[in-house]
Design a protein around this motif. Structure first.
Motif, PDB file in Angstrom:
ATOM      1  N   ASN A  46       0.859  -1.206   0.099  1.00  0.00           N
ATOM      2  CA  ASN A  46      -0.024   0.101   0.003  1.00  0.00           C
ATOM      3  C   ASN A  46       0.829   1.058   0.092  1.00  0.00           C
ATOM      4  O   ASN A  46       1.841   1.325   0.552  1.00  0.00           O
ATOM      5  N   PRO A  47       0.673   2.452  -0.652  1.00  0.00           N
ATOM      6  CA  PRO A  47      -0.732   2.640  -1.385  1.00  0.00           C
ATOM      7  C   PRO A  47      -0.284   1.911  -2.904  1.00  0.00           C
ATOM      8  O   PRO A  47       0.625   1.617  -3.256  1.00  0.00           O
ATOM      9  N   GLU A  93       5.421   8.088  -2.375  1.00  0.00           N
ATOM     10  CA  GLU A  93       5.968   9.257  -1.718  1.00  0.00           C
ATOM     11  C   GLU A  93       7.469   9.795  -2.369  1.00  0.00           C
ATOM     12  O   GLU A  93       7.908  10.981  -2.625  1.00  0.00           O
ATOM     13  N   SER A 114       8.035  -4.495   4.350  1.00  0.00           N
ATOM     14  CA  SER A 114       7.387  -5.402   3.499  1.00  0.00           C
ATOM     15  C   SER A 114       8.277  -5.499   2.250  1.00  0.00           C
ATOM     16  O   SER A 114       8.506  -4.640   1.503  1.00  0.00           O
ATOM     17  N   GLN A 154       5.607   8.960   6.503  1.00  0.00           N
ATOM     18  CA  GLN A 154       4.250   9.208   6.260  1.00  0.00           C
ATOM     19  C   GLN A 154       3.354   8.118   6.400  1.00  0.00           C
ATOM     20  O   GLN A 154       3.684   6.994   5.815  1.00  0.00           O
ATOM     21  N   ASN A 155       2.497   8.137   7.253  1.00  0.00           N
ATOM     22  CA  ASN A 155       1.380   7.010   7.295  1.00  0.00           C
ATOM     23  C   ASN A 155       1.954   5.947   8.090  1.00  0.00           C
ATOM     24  O   ASN A 155       1.714   4.561   7.519  1.00  0.00           O
TER      25      ASN A 155
HETATM   26  C1  LIG Z   1       0.311   2.603   4.962  1.00  0.00           C
HETATM   27  S1  LIG Z   1       1.792   2.156   4.170  1.00  0.00           S
HETATM   28  C2  LIG Z   1       2.585   3.929   3.815  1.00  0.00           C
HETATM   29  C3  LIG Z   1       3.598   3.894   2.994  1.00  0.00           C
HETATM   30  C4  LIG Z   1       4.027   5.228   2.376  1.00  0.00           C
HETATM   31  N1  LIG Z   1       4.865   5.663   3.636  1.00  0.00           N
HETATM   32  C5  LIG Z   1       3.155   6.297   2.005  1.00  0.00           C
HETATM   33  O1  LIG Z   1       2.668   6.943   2.616  1.00  0.00           O
HETATM   34  O2  LIG Z   1       2.756   6.272   0.857  1.00  0.00           O
HETATM   35  C6  LIG Z   1       2.697   2.064   5.838  1.00  0.00           C
HETATM   36  C7  LIG Z   1       4.149   1.311   5.605  1.00  0.00           C
HETATM   37  O3  LIG Z   1       4.894   1.354   6.858  1.00  0.00           O
HETATM   38  C8  LIG Z   1       5.656   0.338   6.852  1.00  0.00           C
HETATM   39  N2  LIG Z   1       6.047   0.024   8.160  1.00  0.00           N
HETATM   40  C9  LIG Z   1       5.481  -0.073   9.124  1.00  0.00           C
HETATM   41  N3  LIG Z   1       6.193  -0.048  10.427  1.00  0.00           N
HETATM   42  C10 LIG Z   1       7.551   0.161   9.874  1.00  0.00           C
HETATM   43  C11 LIG Z   1       8.612  -0.138  10.662  1.00  0.00           C
HETATM   44  N4  LIG Z   1       8.742  -0.398  12.109  1.00  0.00           N
HETATM   45  N5  LIG Z   1       9.653  -0.039   9.733  1.00  0.00           N
HETATM   46  C12 LIG Z   1       9.675   0.065   8.841  1.00  0.00           C
HETATM   47  N6  LIG Z   1       8.607   0.222   7.816  1.00  0.00           N
HETATM   48  C13 LIG Z   1       7.222   0.067   8.719  1.00  0.00           C
HETATM   49  C14 LIG Z   1       4.726  -0.793   6.466  1.00  0.00           C
HETATM   50  O4  LIG Z   1       5.466  -1.859   6.044  1.00  0.00           O
HETATM   51  C15 LIG Z   1       4.128  -0.330   5.230  1.00  0.00           C
HETATM   52  O5  LIG Z   1       4.708  -0.393   4.086  1.00  0.00           O
END
Ligand SMILES: C[S@@+](CC[C@H](N)C(=O)[O-])C[C@H]1O[C@@H](n2cnc3c(N)ncnc32)[C@H](O)[C@@H]1O
Length: 616
Positions: A337-338, A385, A404, A446-447
């Motif tokens: 995602n996204p 992004e 991921s 972000q997110n």
């Molecule tokens: C909703 S997606 C947002 C992706 C991107 N930042 C955007 O806003 O387009 C959240 C991402 O954060 C990553 N993520 C969550 N926790 C993380 C961590 N502890 N370390 C690295 N990546 C992480 C997830 O694997 C996922 O790909």
């Protein structure tokens, strides 16, 4: 019967703005009132002056005048990229109009040559389709067609409105249409193709005889939305039959087999189980297929295969030991995602330091010395992004990390395709980067923090790879805007819905059957409702933290970070803030934002995106 893409049919732009007419529903404020500049006057103005005037009108809420002005400019300067882009922007934020077909088709042509914002164009298509009686007639026609029966009367105008609509085909193929009408059309048409093709291949009656090329759009939309549309038992049986047939004659597949199957299953997943020899033969055979089938093949087989290859070569930069991180890695591998397809266009890149000085003129910003900044994308997901940032600012080394691998592979493929050479990708847990001997000019996260057990712990980890001048670009979910999502979680529990395809499809049906005034019904209007991984992120996240501006203030204080301001796209929000708090020129008082957010709970419906820096 009805041509796929009729040539440009004599465009009469001069009358374009006069042929817009209001439909029932919620017209924008002041629709059809007289613009400040008359069309004849605007013909004398240059495109930049018109765009500036149109933006002013838009900022003051005068959508209709802004739109009228831009349509006139489009009439006078049809090839001007900036006019096209501004028109698209305003059309996507205005409701209550139906555009003439010629304009719609012309915009689709411009989108291809001018690389315009496909998300905005998808919104325009949705607005068009929502209220168009011809579209409803086409939906009726396809939904009520009896498979195999002769067609006695063809509703030509209705079919032209959809199959002859270039914007419909463009968005189906290259984007996601967050539109109930598009969903119904695509579902009804793919069903006819499937059942006619598998039932009586020698004498197909309706679609196959006229324009199989429309299958590119149908297969494209089904693939892009990750097969979130439900299907009937008759279709499931026919797909199974089609699949078995393909496996039995893998050396001699008909191109239509491929295109029809692509409407129900991603081709790579359906076919990867074959032997390497069979796959090699298949790839050779694909080169002989008509070019329109090759479009489906490339999107659904070749591109995902390339991602599988890239995935195998992504390095692990840290271990992933944290239990929540392991869970998130699995979740985002299943639903990367996204899901994005088009890149934003910025014609002239800016140096970040200067751009921020312009954007936040009232703040003492940390000095960004480098013209080309080094950036850490922490939790880069599928890379949208990265493209947004790299196409806007001058950048040096870009490091993109995520938990991921599937997200990273998608991000790497797409950034490569878009010619971004300076991005490096690695699998890493933000929680484990604290011992890195590195620092970045900018950290984009972000997110991501909202998925962690503690956003504060995540922020503290990021600070370990920051220097005094580092700028942070962060985004968090808004507590108030996500209220319907919280309610949706109750619905999931009540109906025992799991984060599977079946669960998500049942969820969609359940939401659509809710009373119109039920707050969760609003989710059906979100673009995330129309794609599996997006829907998963919207409503099926296992853990999610949301924030109010007041809570954000506390979080930043605890992390010892200085708030530099929200990224506010909507000029009306800026106007509102300035009217309410004229003394806070920098717009950085989170107590003030708390008051506005309380008053307008949907203010941060797309999340709270903001800049911050270390405290000096
Ligand atoms: C909703 S997606 C947002 C992706 C991107 N930042 C955007 O806003 O387009 C959240 C991402 O954060 C990553 N993520 C969550 N926790 C993380 C961590 N502890 N370390 C690295 N990546 C992480 C997830 O694997 C996922 O790909």
């Amino acid at each position: 019967l009805f041509p796929l893409c009729p040539g440009k049919t004599g465009l009469h732009f001069a009358t374009a703005f006069q042929t817009i007419f209001l439909i029932k529903g919620e017209p924008p404020m002041n629709m059809l009132s007289v613009p400040n500049i008359s069309p004849s006057e605007s013909a004398e103005l240059g495109p930049n002056a018109i765009i500036e005037k149109a933006r002013e009108l838009l900022a003051s809420g005068a959508h209709s005048e802004s739109l009228t002005l831009l349509l006139t400019a489009y009439t006078n300067h049809p090839d001007e990229h900036s006019v096209q882009a501004a028109l698209i922007e305003v059309l996507a934020t205005t409701k209550g109009y139906i555009l003439p077909d010629a304009i719609v088709n012309r915009l689709a042509d411009d989108a291809l040559t001018g690389n315009h914002d496909l998300k905005a164009l998808a919104t325009i298509l949705t607005i068009q389709f929502e209220n168009n009686p011809q579209v409803n007639a086409a939906i009726d026609f396809f939904e009520n067609h009896e498979i195999g029966s002769e067609i006695t009367e063809v509703p030509v105008a209705a079919l032209e409105a959809v199959v002859g609509n270039k914007l419909f085909l463009l968005i189906c193929t290259k984007g996601i249409a967050a539109s109930h009408e598009v969903e119904r059309l695509v579902k009804a048409m793919r069903r006819i193709f499937l059942l006619e093709w598998t039932g009586n291949a020698n004498a197909p009656t309706l679609l196959l005889n006229c324009c199989p090329e429309i299958l590119v759009g149908l297969a494209g939309q089904c693939f892009n939305t990750e097969y979130i549309y439900s299907e009937g038992a008759d279709e499931a049986a026919a797909v199974n039959q089609l699949y078995i047939g393909i496996q039995q004659k893998i050396e001699d597949i008909h191109p239509l087999d491929i295109a029809v199957l692509g409407c129900y299953k991603p081709l790579w997943a359906a076919l990867m189980g074959n032997s390497p020899e069979a796959l090699e033969g298949l790839m050779k055979m694909a080169e002989t297929w008509p070019s329109w089938v090759q479009v489906v093949w490339k999107a659904q087989f070749l591109a995902p295969c390339q991602e599988l290859f890239l995935k195998q070569n992504i390095e692990a930069y840290t271990k992933i030991e944290d239990k929540n991180s392991q869970l998130l890695a699995r979740q985002f591998d299943a639903f990367p995602n996204p899901r994005w397809f088009s890149a934003p266009t910025h014609h002239a890149k800016e140096a970040l330091g200067q751009a921020l000085k312009n954007q936040l003129p009232h703040l003492a910003l940390p000095l960004v010395e480098a013209d080309a900044v080094s950036v850490l994308f922490a939790g880069c997901g599928t890379g949208e992004e990265i493209v947004a940032f790299a196409s806007h600012y001058e950048t040096g080394n870009l490091l993109a990390i995520d938990l991921s691998l599937n997200s990273l592979a998608f991000a790497q493929r797409r950034t490569q395709e878009l010619g971004i050479q300076n991005a490096h990708f690695g699998q890493a847990d933000i929680l484990n980067i604290t011992d890195w001997d590195a620092s970045f000019d900018v950290i984009v996260c972000q997110n991501v923090l909202d998925h962690m057990e503690s956003a504060l712990v995540g922020l503290r980890a990021l600070k370990q790879v920051a220097k005094q001048s580092t700028l942070f670009s962060l985004a968090l979910h808004s507590e108030r805007a996500r209220k319907p999502v919280k309610k949706a979680h109750d619905l999931l529990t009540e109906h025992h819905l799991q984060p599977t395809y079946d669960g998500m499809r049942t969820f969609r049906d359940t939401v659509r059957n809710l009373p119109a005034d039920h707050s969760v019904r609003s989710l059906a209007k979100s673009s995330q409702f129309y794609c599996a991984s997006e829907l998963h992120d919207l409503a099926f996240n296992t853990s999610e933290q949301c924030f109010t501006p007041a809570e954000l203030k506390n979080l930043l204080a605890a992390a010892e970070l200085r708030f530099l301001g929200f990224e506010v796209d909507n000029p009306q929000v800026t106007l509102l803030y300035k009217q309410c708090f004229p003394d806070d020129i920098a717009m950085t008082n989170l107590d003030n934002w708390e008051i506005i957010d309380h008053e307008y709970p949907e203010l941060f419906i797309d999340g709270m995106q903001f800049w911050c820096a270390l405290k000096s």
